[in-house]
Design an enzyme around this catalytic site. Structure first.
Site, PDB file in Angstrom:
ATOM      1  N   HIS A 134       0.872  -1.185   0.000  1.00 35.42           N
ATOM      2  CA  HIS A 134       0.000   0.000   0.000  1.00 35.42           C
ATOM      3  C   HIS A 134       0.906   1.232   0.000  1.00 35.42           C
ATOM      4  CE1 HIS A 134      -2.853   2.932   1.770  1.00 35.42           C
ATOM      5  NE2 HIS A 134      -3.824   2.117   1.408  1.00 35.42           N
ATOM      6  N   ASP A 211       3.228  -4.317   7.984  1.00 36.35           N
ATOM      7  CA  ASP A 211       2.018  -3.508   7.833  1.00 36.35           C
ATOM      8  C   ASP A 211       0.850  -4.479   8.007  1.00 36.35           C
ATOM      9  OD1 ASP A 211      -0.235  -2.255   6.977  1.00 36.35           O
ATOM     10  OD2 ASP A 211       0.573  -1.599   5.048  1.00 36.35           O
ATOM     11  N   GLN A 214      -4.378  -5.308   7.079  1.00 33.66           N
ATOM     12  CA  GLN A 214      -5.303  -6.369   6.683  1.00 33.66           C
ATOM     13  C   GLN A 214      -5.013  -7.654   7.461  1.00 33.66           C
ATOM     14  OE1 GLN A 214      -7.744  -5.520   4.695  1.00 33.66           O
ATOM     15  NE2 GLN A 214      -6.900  -3.580   3.973  1.00 33.66           N
ATOM     16  N   LYS A 237     -10.434  -0.936  10.393  1.00 34.88           N
ATOM     17  CA  LYS A 237     -10.631  -2.150   9.580  1.00 34.88           C
ATOM     18  C   LYS A 237     -10.924  -3.348  10.488  1.00 34.88           C
ATOM     19  CE  LYS A 237      -7.280  -0.368   6.321  1.00 34.88           C
ATOM     20  NZ  LYS A 237      -7.945   0.162   5.145  1.00 34.88           N
ATOM     21  N   CYS A 375      -4.736   2.360  -3.710  1.00 26.03           N
ATOM     22  CA  CYS A 375      -3.514   2.916  -3.095  1.00 26.03           C
ATOM     23  C   CYS A 375      -2.345   1.951  -3.251  1.00 26.03           C
ATOM     24  CB  CYS A 375      -3.719   3.266  -1.624  1.00 26.03           C
ATOM     25  SG  CYS A 375      -4.965   4.518  -1.372  1.00 26.03           S
TER      26      CYS A 375
HETATM   27  N1  7TS Z   1      -1.749  -0.687   4.681  1.00 27.45           N
HETATM   28  C1  7TS Z   1      -2.654  -1.509   4.135  1.00 27.45           C
HETATM   29  C2  7TS Z   1      -2.264  -2.916   3.777  1.00 27.45           C
HETATM   30  C3  7TS Z   1      -3.953  -1.053   3.917  1.00 27.45           C
HETATM   31  O1  7TS Z   1      -4.860  -1.893   3.390  1.00 27.45           O
HETATM   32  C4  7TS Z   1      -4.273   0.274   4.249  1.00 27.45           C
HETATM   33  C5  7TS Z   1      -5.636   0.847   3.948  1.00 27.45           C
HETATM   34  C6  7TS Z   1      -3.301   1.076   4.861  1.00 27.45           C
HETATM   35  C7  7TS Z   1      -2.040   0.555   5.046  1.00 27.45           C
HETATM   36  C8  7TS Z   1      -3.583   2.460   5.337  1.00 27.45           C
HETATM   37  O2  7TS Z   1      -4.470   2.426   6.416  1.00 27.45           O
HETATM   38  P1  7TS Z   1      -5.014   3.770   7.092  1.00 27.45           P
HETATM   39  O3  7TS Z   1      -6.068   3.278   8.038  1.00 27.45           O
HETATM   40  O4  7TS Z   1      -3.882   4.416   7.798  1.00 27.45           O
HETATM   41  O5  7TS Z   1      -5.571   4.593   5.986  1.00 27.45           O
HETATM   42  N2  7TS Z   1      -6.273   0.219   2.867  1.00 27.45           N
HETATM   43  C9  7TS Z   1      -7.372   0.681   2.200  1.00 27.45           C
HETATM   44  C10 7TS Z   1      -7.958  -0.032   1.169  1.00 27.45           C
HETATM   45  O6  7TS Z   1      -7.597  -1.120   0.765  1.00 27.45           O
HETATM   46  N3  7TS Z   1      -8.994   0.676   0.700  1.00 27.45           N
HETATM   47  O7  7TS Z   1      -9.083   1.820   1.402  1.00 27.45           O
HETATM   48  C11 7TS Z   1      -8.072   1.832   2.341  1.00 27.45           C
END
Ligand code: 7TS
Length: 417
Positions: A134, A211, A214, A237, A375
């Protein structure tokens, strides 16, 4: 049924239909159709237990934390710190001091890149990333690369979206100082071989950041047995609220890292000549923290803890295999991401239709999927796509949701092709 009886029943069986009743939003309609929510990888829906815990925190025990010498502030502090302990137990960290609250995974990764990275990287050093990261696990490393003169090296994925250990072995070497990899890909669902990567990285003296945005949702995470050095994730999430995230790191690492942001709470003493830092984790929590979001995340962890993780994982595996099977029967649909080890996330494209148009048409049937580059533009480039549609599943999804997606796809084909 009492809460205890419910917990006992849930520990052995997992009934997603019953679970749906815990999520008020799932009762609503979209465009006059029942809501079919297949975008949990972007943000999961929240159970009533989380909403109630947050409302109660605001209505009955709200004040700023760590400062007031009065009952409400003491209660808010106890609740905030209790949330930290819940996170500690959930990821099996050694002590609550190893849990730093951030506003999300993005901030947690930026924190490590900016503090550990700036203090430890120099020209000639290598930062190892994978092609499926990401942007949150790419751009912070580019920023620190540009500040330190270090180099970024990239581990390639295979055609099915898998990232075998041999691919890491080709890139990790004596110059590697940190390997930063997703636990689970947000686009492809691929589960990465974290334990083996940790072994390889540690053998050359490199650190490993996972990271877990997920991964924390679909896998049982034990940071001590994973063996990594940093684990980052977001609350939203994991069925918790947004504006709260977690960075886990071992105490020695956190203690050795310089502060990230300056401000209240993160100091021990301040004079105009110099300041000294608070103990960890406060050293990394400058300013008023996300108090109620942290309490909400604690409630989400309590909520999830009533279920047997293995039963939830089995349910998600069934959903994924049903989805992969039924999607591949739709003419013109191509699955993107079919690695052996995969979590319940499935990207796909429809020949002759742009994923954005597809998602818009699916929405008219009440089906929410994400479309775009997710992303992960470097991953899209590696796959030869500009965008995909993505269905991602949560604990409240059922095979009926998959069937609704398939029915909506057949309708979309008639409209778009
Ligand atoms: N890393 C991964 C693997 C992610 O899926 C996401 C967000 C982030 C980092 C960033 O997370 P945040 O909460 O700091 O924004 N992924 C997604 C997605 O798949 N669709 O919208 C956000």
């Amino acid at each position: 049924m009492t809460a205890a009886a419910r917990k006992a029943a849930m520990a052995t069986t997992f009934d997603p239909v019953a679970v749906r009743c815990d999520f008020p939003i799932l009762a609503r309609q979209v465009h006059g159709k029942p809501l079919v929510y297949l975008d949990s990888a972007a943000s999961a829906q929240k159970p009533k237990a989380v909403l109630d815990a947050m409302t109660a925190a605001f209505e009955t025990e709200y004040a700023n934390v760590h400062r007031g010498a009065y009952l409400l502030s003491e209660r808010a502090t106890v609740n905030y710190e209790a949330a930290r302990e819940k996170v500690r137990a959930f990821v099996n960290a050694k002590e609550p001091a190893e849990i730093v609250f951030t506003k999300g995974a993005t901030e947690a990764i930026n924190l490590v890149a900016a503090t550990w990275g700036r203090a430890n990287l120099k020209p000639g050093d290598e930062i190892v990333l994978t092609e499926l990261e990401h942007h949150s696990n790419i751009v912070p490393w580019q920023l620190v690369r540009d500040q330190t003169g270090a180099t970024i090296r990239v581990v390639k994925i295979e055609n099915d979206g898998g990232v075998p250990t041999t691919a890491f072995a080709q890139v990790i070497g004596p110059r590697t100082k940190i390997v930063a990899l997703a636990h689970v890909s947000n686009v492809l669902g691929t589960i990465l071989p974290v334990e083996q990567v940790v072994e390889m990285a540690h053998a050359v003296g490199a650190k490993v950041l996972v990271d877990g945005c997920q991964g924390i949702v679909h896998e049982s995470v034990d940071v001590q047995s994973l063996g990594c050095d940093f684990y980052a994730f977001s609350g939203h999430k994991l069925y918790g609220p947004n504006a709260i995230g977690v960075l886990w790191a071992r105490r020695e690492l956190l203690e050795a890292m310089p502060p990230y942001q300056g401000g209240g709470e993160m100091i021990s003493t301040v004079t105009f000549e110099r300041s000294t830092w608070a103990e960890v984790p406060a050293k990394f929590e400058a300013g008023t923290p996300p108090i109620v979001p942290a309490i909400g995340l604690g409630a989400a962890i309590d909520y999830l803890s009533q279920f047997d993780r293995a039963a939830v994982a089995a349910h998600e595996r069934d959903l994924l295999s049903h989805a992969m099977h039924r999607l591949s029967e739709v003419p013109g649909i191509k699955l993107v991401g079919t690695a052996q080890r995969k979590a319940a996330v499935q990207s796909f494209v429809l020949d002759g239709a742009h994923p954005h148009d597809l998602a818009t048409v699916l929405d008219r049937s009440g089906v929410c999927v994400r479309a775009g580059h997710h992303c992960a533009q470097p991953l899209m480039a590696a796959l030869g796509h500009t965008a995909t549609a993505r269905a991602s599943f949560g604990i409240y999804n059922t095979t009926a949701d998959v069937d609704a997606l398939i029915a909506a796809l057949h309708k979309a084909r008639e409209i778009l092709l």
